[in-house]
Write a protein that holds these residues in place. Structure first.
Motif, PDB file in Angstrom:
ATOM      1  N   VAL A 593       0.842  -1.198   0.000  1.00 46.62           N
ATOM      2  CA  VAL A 593       0.000   0.000   0.000  1.00 46.62           C
ATOM      3  C   VAL A 593       0.879   1.251   0.000  1.00 46.62           C
ATOM      4  CG1 VAL A 593      -1.666   1.336   1.336  1.00 46.62           C
ATOM      5  CG2 VAL A 593      -1.967  -1.125   1.078  1.00 46.62           C
ATOM      6  N   THR A 594       1.887   1.241   0.846  1.00 48.92           N
ATOM      7  CA  THR A 594       2.785   2.397   0.908  1.00 48.92           C
ATOM      8  C   THR A 594       3.490   2.620  -0.429  1.00 48.92           C
ATOM      9  OG1 THR A 594       3.193   1.641   3.130  1.00 48.92           O
ATOM     10  CG2 THR A 594       4.498   3.505   2.388  1.00 48.92           C
ATOM     11  N   MET A 595       3.974   1.531  -1.009  1.00 52.93           N
ATOM     12  CA  MET A 595       4.660   1.641  -2.300  1.00 52.93           C
ATOM     13  C   MET A 595       3.732   2.200  -3.357  1.00 52.93           C
ATOM     14  SD  MET A 595       7.070  -1.640  -2.866  1.00 52.93           S
ATOM     15  CE  MET A 595       6.434  -2.853  -1.775  1.00 52.93           C
ATOM     16  N   PHE A 596       2.515   1.713  -3.341  1.00 52.46           N
ATOM     17  CA  PHE A 596       1.550   2.175  -4.331  1.00 52.46           C
ATOM     18  C   PHE A 596       1.315   3.675  -4.195  1.00 52.46           C
ATOM     19  CE2 PHE A 596      -2.901   3.022  -5.443  1.00 52.46           C
ATOM     20  CZ  PHE A 596      -2.794   2.806  -6.804  1.00 52.46           C
ATOM     21  N   CYS A 597       1.157   4.118  -2.958  1.00 56.17           N
ATOM     22  CA  CYS A 597       0.932   5.538  -2.720  1.00 56.17           C
ATOM     23  C   CYS A 597       2.140   6.344  -3.187  1.00 56.17           C
ATOM     24  CB  CYS A 597       0.695   5.800  -1.248  1.00 56.17           C
ATOM     25  SG  CYS A 597      -0.824   5.073  -0.670  1.00 56.17           S
ATOM     26  N   SER A 598       3.291   5.844  -2.869  1.00 55.60           N
ATOM     27  CA  SER A 598       4.518   6.535  -3.222  1.00 55.60           C
ATOM     28  C   SER A 598       4.661   6.678  -4.738  1.00 55.60           C
ATOM     29  CB  SER A 598       5.695   5.770  -2.625  1.00 55.60           C
ATOM     30  OG  SER A 598       6.879   6.144  -3.236  1.00 55.60           O
ATOM     31  N   ILE A 599       4.367   5.601  -5.434  1.00 57.21           N
ATOM     32  CA  ILE A 599       4.472   5.637  -6.893  1.00 57.21           C
ATOM     33  C   ILE A 599       3.432   6.564  -7.487  1.00 57.21           C
ATOM     34  CG2 ILE A 599       4.118   4.242  -8.981  1.00 57.21           C
ATOM     35  CD1 ILE A 599       5.419   1.959  -7.430  1.00 57.21           C
ATOM     36  N   GLN A 600       2.248   6.518  -6.902  1.00 62.19           N
ATOM     37  CA  GLN A 600       1.166   7.357  -7.404  1.00 62.19           C
ATOM     38  C   GLN A 600       1.540   8.831  -7.291  1.00 62.19           C
ATOM     39  OE1 GLN A 600      -2.334   7.543  -5.121  1.00 62.19           O
ATOM     40  NE2 GLN A 600      -3.683   7.323  -6.892  1.00 62.19           N
ATOM     41  N   THR A 602       4.545  10.089  -7.320  1.00 57.38           N
ATOM     42  CA  THR A 602       5.537  10.365  -8.347  1.00 57.38           C
ATOM     43  C   THR A 602       4.854  10.548  -9.690  1.00 57.38           C
ATOM     44  OG1 THR A 602       6.681   8.603  -7.197  1.00 57.38           O
ATOM     45  CG2 THR A 602       7.858   9.651  -9.017  1.00 57.38           C
ATOM     46  N   THR A 603       3.905   9.696  -9.966  1.00 59.14           N
ATOM     47  CA  THR A 603       3.195   9.760 -11.236  1.00 59.14           C
ATOM     48  C   THR A 603       2.502  11.097 -11.398  1.00 59.14           C
ATOM     49  OG1 THR A 603       2.678   7.477 -10.771  1.00 59.14           O
ATOM     50  CG2 THR A 603       1.651   8.433 -12.704  1.00 59.14           C
ATOM     51  N   LEU A 604       1.843  11.517 -10.342  1.00 60.27           N
ATOM     52  CA  LEU A 604       1.114  12.773 -10.405  1.00 60.27           C
ATOM     53  C   LEU A 604       2.050  13.935 -10.704  1.00 60.27           C
ATOM     54  CD1 LEU A 604      -1.466  12.393  -7.543  1.00 60.27           C
ATOM     55  CD2 LEU A 604      -1.889  12.492 -10.016  1.00 60.27           C
ATOM     56  N   GLN A 605       3.239  13.836 -10.151  1.00 57.78           N
ATOM     57  CA  GLN A 605       4.186  14.917 -10.376  1.00 57.78           C
ATOM     58  C   GLN A 605       4.676  14.959 -11.817  1.00 57.78           C
ATOM     59  OE1 GLN A 605       7.228  14.107  -7.568  1.00 57.78           O
ATOM     60  NE2 GLN A 605       5.941  14.629  -5.814  1.00 57.78           N
ATOM     61  N   THR A 606       4.820  13.808 -12.425  1.00 55.48           N
ATOM     62  CA  THR A 606       5.580  13.774 -13.662  1.00 55.48           C
ATOM     63  C   THR A 606       4.794  13.540 -14.941  1.00 55.48           C
ATOM     64  OG1 THR A 606       5.995  11.483 -13.224  1.00 55.48           O
ATOM     65  CG2 THR A 606       7.708  13.043 -12.566  1.00 55.48           C
ATOM     66  N   SER A 607       3.828  12.670 -14.883  1.00 55.15           N
ATOM     67  CA  SER A 607       3.284  12.234 -16.180  1.00 55.15           C
ATOM     68  C   SER A 607       2.112  13.090 -16.658  1.00 55.15           C
ATOM     69  CB  SER A 607       2.852  10.782 -16.095  1.00 55.15           C
ATOM     70  OG  SER A 607       1.811  10.708 -15.160  1.00 55.15           O
ATOM     71  N   GLU A 608       1.822  12.978 -17.929  1.00 54.54           N
ATOM     72  CA  GLU A 608       0.695  13.712 -18.470  1.00 54.54           C
ATOM     73  C   GLU A 608      -0.582  13.093 -17.960  1.00 54.54           C
ATOM     74  OE1 GLU A 608       2.388  11.384 -20.158  1.00 54.54           O
ATOM     75  OE2 GLU A 608       2.766  12.025 -22.200  1.00 54.54           O
ATOM     76  N   VAL A 609      -1.600  13.898 -17.857  1.00 55.08           N
ATOM     77  CA  VAL A 609      -2.852  13.466 -17.264  1.00 55.08           C
ATOM     78  C   VAL A 609      -3.520  12.379 -18.096  1.00 55.08           C
ATOM     79  CG1 VAL A 609      -5.116  14.256 -16.444  1.00 55.08           C
ATOM     80  CG2 VAL A 609      -3.133  15.779 -16.337  1.00 55.08           C
ATOM     81  N   ARG A 610      -3.286  12.451 -19.408  1.00 59.95           N
ATOM     82  CA  ARG A 610      -4.018  11.562 -20.308  1.00 59.95           C
ATOM     83  C   ARG A 610      -3.698  10.073 -20.041  1.00 59.95           C
ATOM     84  NH1 ARG A 610      -3.709  10.654 -25.929  1.00 59.95           N
ATOM     85  NH2 ARG A 610      -1.577  11.391 -25.801  1.00 59.95           N
ATOM     86  N   THR A 611      -2.444   9.792 -19.950  1.00 59.10           N
ATOM     87  CA  THR A 611      -2.044   8.394 -19.770  1.00 59.10           C
ATOM     88  C   THR A 611      -2.079   7.967 -18.315  1.00 59.10           C
ATOM     89  OG1 THR A 611       0.206   9.190 -19.691  1.00 59.10           O
ATOM     90  CG2 THR A 611      -0.560   8.284 -21.787  1.00 59.10           C
ATOM     91  N   HIS A 612      -2.203   8.954 -17.508  1.00 51.64           N
ATOM     92  CA  HIS A 612      -2.087   8.752 -16.075  1.00 51.64           C
ATOM     93  C   HIS A 612      -3.058   7.707 -15.518  1.00 51.64           C
ATOM     94  CE1 HIS A 612      -3.307  10.665 -12.026  1.00 51.64           C
ATOM     95  NE2 HIS A 612      -2.637   9.555 -11.843  1.00 51.64           N
ATOM     96  N   LEU A 613      -4.330   7.832 -15.934  1.00 53.43           N
ATOM     97  CA  LEU A 613      -5.351   7.010 -15.321  1.00 53.43           C
ATOM     98  C   LEU A 613      -5.121   5.519 -15.575  1.00 53.43           C
ATOM     99  CD1 LEU A 613      -7.906   7.607 -13.686  1.00 53.43           C
ATOM    100  CD2 LEU A 613      -9.194   7.177 -15.789  1.00 53.43           C
ATOM    101  N   ARG A 615      -2.483   3.933 -16.342  1.00 54.49           N
ATOM    102  CA  ARG A 615      -1.316   3.395 -15.646  1.00 54.49           C
ATOM    103  C   ARG A 615      -1.630   3.110 -14.191  1.00 54.49           C
ATOM    104  NH1 ARG A 615       2.385   8.334 -17.335  1.00 54.49           N
ATOM    105  NH2 ARG A 615       2.763   7.829 -19.522  1.00 54.49           N
ATOM    106  N   GLU A 616      -2.312   4.092 -13.617  1.00 54.15           N
ATOM    107  CA  GLU A 616      -2.608   3.951 -12.211  1.00 54.15           C
ATOM    108  C   GLU A 616      -3.416   2.687 -11.943  1.00 54.15           C
ATOM    109  OE1 GLU A 616      -5.166   6.444  -9.237  1.00 54.15           O
ATOM    110  OE2 GLU A 616      -3.774   7.691 -10.361  1.00 54.15           O
ATOM    111  N   VAL A 617      -4.407   2.483 -12.774  1.00 51.70           N
ATOM    112  CA  VAL A 617      -5.230   1.292 -12.631  1.00 51.70           C
ATOM    113  C   VAL A 617      -4.354   0.048 -12.741  1.00 51.70           C
ATOM    114  CG1 VAL A 617      -7.033  -0.084 -13.720  1.00 51.70           C
ATOM    115  CG2 VAL A 617      -7.316   2.377 -13.445  1.00 51.70           C
TER     116      VAL A 617
END
Ligand SMILES: *[C@@H]1O[C@H](CO)[C@@H](O)[C@H](O)[C@H]1NC(C)=O
Ligand SMILES: *[C@@H]1O[C@H](CO)[C@@H](O)[C@H](O)[C@H]1NC(C)=O
Ligand SMILES: *[C@@H]1O[C@H](CO)[C@@H](O)[C@H](O)[C@H]1NC(C)=O
Ligand SMILES: *[C@@H]1O[C@H](CO)[C@@H](O)[C@H](O)[C@H]1NC(C)=O
Ligand SMILES: *[C@@H]1O[C@H](CO)[C@@H](O)[C@H](O)[C@H]1NC(C)=O
Ligand SMILES: *[C@@H]1O[C@H](CO)[C@@H](O)[C@H](O)[C@H]1NC(C)=O
Length: 745
Positions: A593-600, A602-613, A615-617
């Motif tokens: 859970v912690t890792m997932f939050c941490s990665i999420q 990072t993702t929010l900071q870096t990636s474009e919104v379009r592909t974001h969803l 990936r997150e799933v």
């Protein structure tokens, strides 16, 4: 005498099934009888109580059964429905609402408050379901011809001492379901011919020996559900013919060694549902003809060793639901004729085969738990018939499990061997990680080996397991297999935790350089095996304390222990499954859970919104799957363990499903989760395949693979090349770390 024994046999048979002509009479629960050809079953007490409880009269019909009952009971009830129409009445005087046939009179539910005045030569008088309050002196004295009196379901409170005076021909007297609290001594004085006395469901608290004066012919005495607290010093002193005594549901506390002294004709003695806590040594010594003895549902904690010694003709013995602490090893030695022995709910710590061997004729035995059945291999029917894992015939009782044990064994073995092979064949960048995975596969592979052996022994004992059950559970093979399964489980759990923590440190603290080197990894792995080995081996340390830790059931896995098994093994099993394993599971879940939050983040900071969803799933999916597979495997175990803490009885079926199905699921899935879905592996595999059969598909696909986590399903749009891309633009060092660690996940 023979007739009576025959009679007992008949009762015994009733418990199972009866065929009458071509009609199969429905199977009723023990202690119940069937209502003719209807599917209804009624408790024994309703049989022949003079009330049509079945609705079709079946419960009253068999009273006139040709096999013993007839001579005792007459055929009265059979003709009851037939009274008025065809028969002439020989009685000149009787109340309005009564039915008369010859000299028999039925005044059922006629609202009578006293015994009515009748012609003198009445032979049967039925006053069921009236409102009679008392029986005054000499109320029947004019009716000297009376053979049968039915007074059940009245409100009789008081019976005068001389109420039954002059009834020298009376054979049957029903007084059940009244409010009688006491019976005066001598009240049955004149009833020399009485054979049948029913006093059920009255609040009678005391009976004296002299109460039964005059009942020289009494054959059947029933006082079910009274409030008797004690029995006279010599119950049968006045009733030498007494054959059947039912004292179920009273409050009797003590039996004396003289209580049944003169009851030598007794063939059936029912004493269930009392509060008897002790039975002195010689209590049953004069019951030479006893065929059935029921002492169930009492508070007996100990039976004297020679208590049953003289019951040479006993065929049925029920001791169930007593808090017996101990059974002497020769307790049943002289019961050569015994056919049915009920020891339900009785713990037998010193159980052994010799205890039951002398009872050569025993065909039914009822135990608290299935394991005991293996101590009575010569008994045809042993209950419970299964512990959920094994049955009397087979090590694995369930056919689905029998097949699955092989399927899962092969999947686990080959899956893990395959991964070990692949890992060795394909050179990974991260060799320490690859080593960990290989070691994990080794541990998981042991689980497959364990299942193969289970499957093998199941085949070997097919159809005759009861003969070998005991030997098997005590055997070295069984213990070794238990050891193997435990070792595999524990090493696997510890390794998963280790791998998770390793990953956790890298991802959550990417900048701290705490990555273990090759030497450290080897050391950690060594330690994990050592710990696993110790955990699995400790129960061998002290046999006295742990008992037979592994040989508790047919599959030799110490998952569930009875409440009162060796305390050592119970605590140990609890400590492992609810201590070590639960902790490990919580660590794994928390880390992911912690890792997932941490990665999420990072993702929010870096990636474009379009592909974001998407990936997150996908990340969520993968992490969810890892934790979920652990959960599938371990949550049932935790639940079982926690429930057992609360003294809930766990059906054995659940244990067997957990051992054969859920636990190995993790072992079978681990190689897939930790290797087959990783992209490096896929990449390499496809390259290999590509080399061999030059198929263009792979070329195309290959492009889409990246050196990061890739979700298993290629056709899915959730394909994930996520972490690699996340880190684009971030510093190189971090990128490198991810590249190294995450692919193997
Ligand atoms: C033994 O007694 C118990 C309780 O009284 C009853 O449920 C059970 O059916 C009896 N066993 C047999 C074999 O009749
Ligand atoms: C049961 O027996 C009665 C007569 O004894 C008969 O009328 C009835 O059809 C039977 N019912 C069944 C289901 O056999
Ligand atoms: C009614 O009673 C007569 C005479 O006793 C007998 O023959 C007949 O079988 C009885 N019928 C029934 C249904 O019991
Ligand atoms: C007694 O019964 C017989 C038949 O058995 C009958 O003829 C006679 O009238 C009865 N006597 C009395 C007093 O009711
Ligand atoms: C019954 O028990 C008493 C002691 O409680 C004893 O003195 C007596 O001998 C016993 N009777 C028989 C027949 O064993
Ligand atoms: C077992 O029961 C049968 C009848 O059911 C009887 O003939 C035989 O003698 C009995 N065996 C023993 C050892 O008592």
């Amino acid at each position: 005498m023979l007739l009576l024994l025959h009679f007992v046999l008949l009762i015994d048979v009733k418990d199972f099934a009866l065929t009458e002509g071509n009609v199969i009479i429905p199977l009723c629960q023990k202690g119940y009888f069937p209502c003719g050809n209807m599917s209804k079953c009624l408790p024994r007490a309703f049989h022949c109580d003079g009330v049509d409880d079945c609705g079709n009269g079946a419960d009253e019909e068999n009273c006139g059964d040709a096999s013993g009952w007839a001579t005792i009971f007459g055929t009265v009830h059979g003709s009851v429905n037939n009274v008025t129409v065809t028969q002439e009445c020989f009685l000149s005087q009787y109340p309005e609402h009564c039915d008369c046939k010859e000299t028999e009179l039925e005044c059922v539910d006629a609202d009578l408050r006293t015994v009515p005045t009748l012609s003198h030569n009445v032979t049967l008088l039925s006053l069921k379901k009236n409102k009679i309050l008392s029986l005054p002196d000499k109320v029947f004295i004019k009716y000297t011809e009376l053979k049968k009196i039915f007074l059940q379901y009245n409100c009789i409170r008081h019976i005068s001492r001389k109420a039954f005076f002059g009834l020298y021909n009376l054979q049957i007297l029903y007084l059940n379901h009244n409010h009688i609290t006491s019976l005066r001594s001598g009240v049955f004085e004149d009833l020399h011919q009485l054979t049948w006395l029913i006093l059920d469901d009255n609040p009678i608290t005391r009976i004296s020996q002299r109460l039964f004066t005059g009942l020289n012919s009494l054959f059947f005495l029933s006082m079910v559900d009274n409030h008797l607290e004690a029995l006279p010093k010599q119950m049968c002193a006045q009733m030498p013919q007494l054959n059947w005594m039912d004292l179920e549901g009273n409050r009797i506390k003590r039996l004396r060694n003289s209580t049944f002294l003169s009851c030598s004709s007794l063939t059936v003695l029912f004493l269930p549902r009392n509060q008897i806590d002790f039975v002195p040594e010689k209590t049953f010594s004069s019951l030479k003809n006893l065929g059935e003895l029921d002492l169930s549902n009492n508070k007996i904690t100990e039976l004297p060793p020679h208590l049953l010694k003289d019951l040479k003709l006993l065929q049925k013995l029920n001791l169930s639901s007593n808090p017996l602490l101990y059974l002497h090893k020769n307790q049943f030695e002289s019961l050569k004729q015994l056919q049915s022995l009920d020891l339900e709910r009785i713990e037998i710590p010193n159980i052994n085969t010799r205890m039951f061997q002398p009872m050569k004729n025993l065909s039914h035995i009822y135990f608290k738990n299935f394991r005991y059945c293996s101590y009575a291999p010569h008994v045809r029917i042993c209950m419970p018939s299964t512990d959920g894992i094994s049955s009397f015939e087979d090590l694995l009782a369930n056919n689905i499990l029998r097949v699955f044990v092989w399927v899962i064994a092969f999947i686990t073995c080959f899956g893990n061997l395959f991964v070990i092979g692949m890992r060795s064949f394909i050179k990974a960048e991260n060799t320490t990680h690859a080593l960990s995975i290989k070691v994990l596969c080794c541990a998981d592979c042991l689980m497959g080996v364990y299942l193969l052996f289970i499957g093998f022994f199941d085949m070997r004992y097919r159809g005759q397991y009861q003969k070998y059950a005991l030997l098997w559970m005590e055997s070295v093979q069984c213990r070794l297999m238990g050891f193997l399964a435990m070792l595999s489980t524990e090493v696997s759990v510890l390794l998963l935790t280790y791998l998770t923590l390793e990953k956790f440190l890298v991802i959550v603290f990417p900048f701290s350089n705490v990555r273990p080197g090759r030497r450290q990894t080897s050391l950690s792995l060594g330690c994990i095996w050592l710990v696993g080995f110790l955990i699995a081996a400790i129960p061998f340390w002290d046999e006295d304390y742990f008992g037979n830790f592994y040989g508790q059931n047919g599959v030799c896995f110490p998952l569930y222990h009875d409440q009162t098994e060796d305390i050592g093994s119970k605590v140990y099993s609890l400590g492992i499954f609810l201590g070590v394993n639960l902790l490990a599971f919580l660590i794994i879940a928390f880390s992911y859970v912690t890792m997932f939050c941490s990665i999420q983040k990072t993702t929010l900071q870096t990636s474009e919104v379009r592909t974001h969803l998407g990936r997150e799933v996908a990340v969520a999916n993968r992490f969810f799957f890892i934790v979920f597979s652990d959960a599938i495997c371990w949550i049932p175990v935790f639940v079982v363990k926690i429930l057992s803490l609360f003294q809930v009885e766990i059906p054995g079926t659940i244990t067997s499903w957990i051992v054969i199905f859920f636990l190995p699921v993790n072992s079978a899935l681990n190689p897939i989760l930790y290797t087959l879905t990783t992209s490096v592996f896929k990449d390499k595999l496809k390259q290999l395949l590509h080399k061999h059969r030059r198929k263009s598909i792979f070329k195309i696909k290959k492009k889409s693979l990246s050196t990061s986590i890739v979700w298993t399903d290629d056709s899915s749009s959730l394909k994930l090349g996520i972490l690699n891309k996340i880190t684009l633009g971030e510093n190189v060092r971090r990128n490198k770390i991810f590249k190294q660690d995450v692919p193997y996940c």
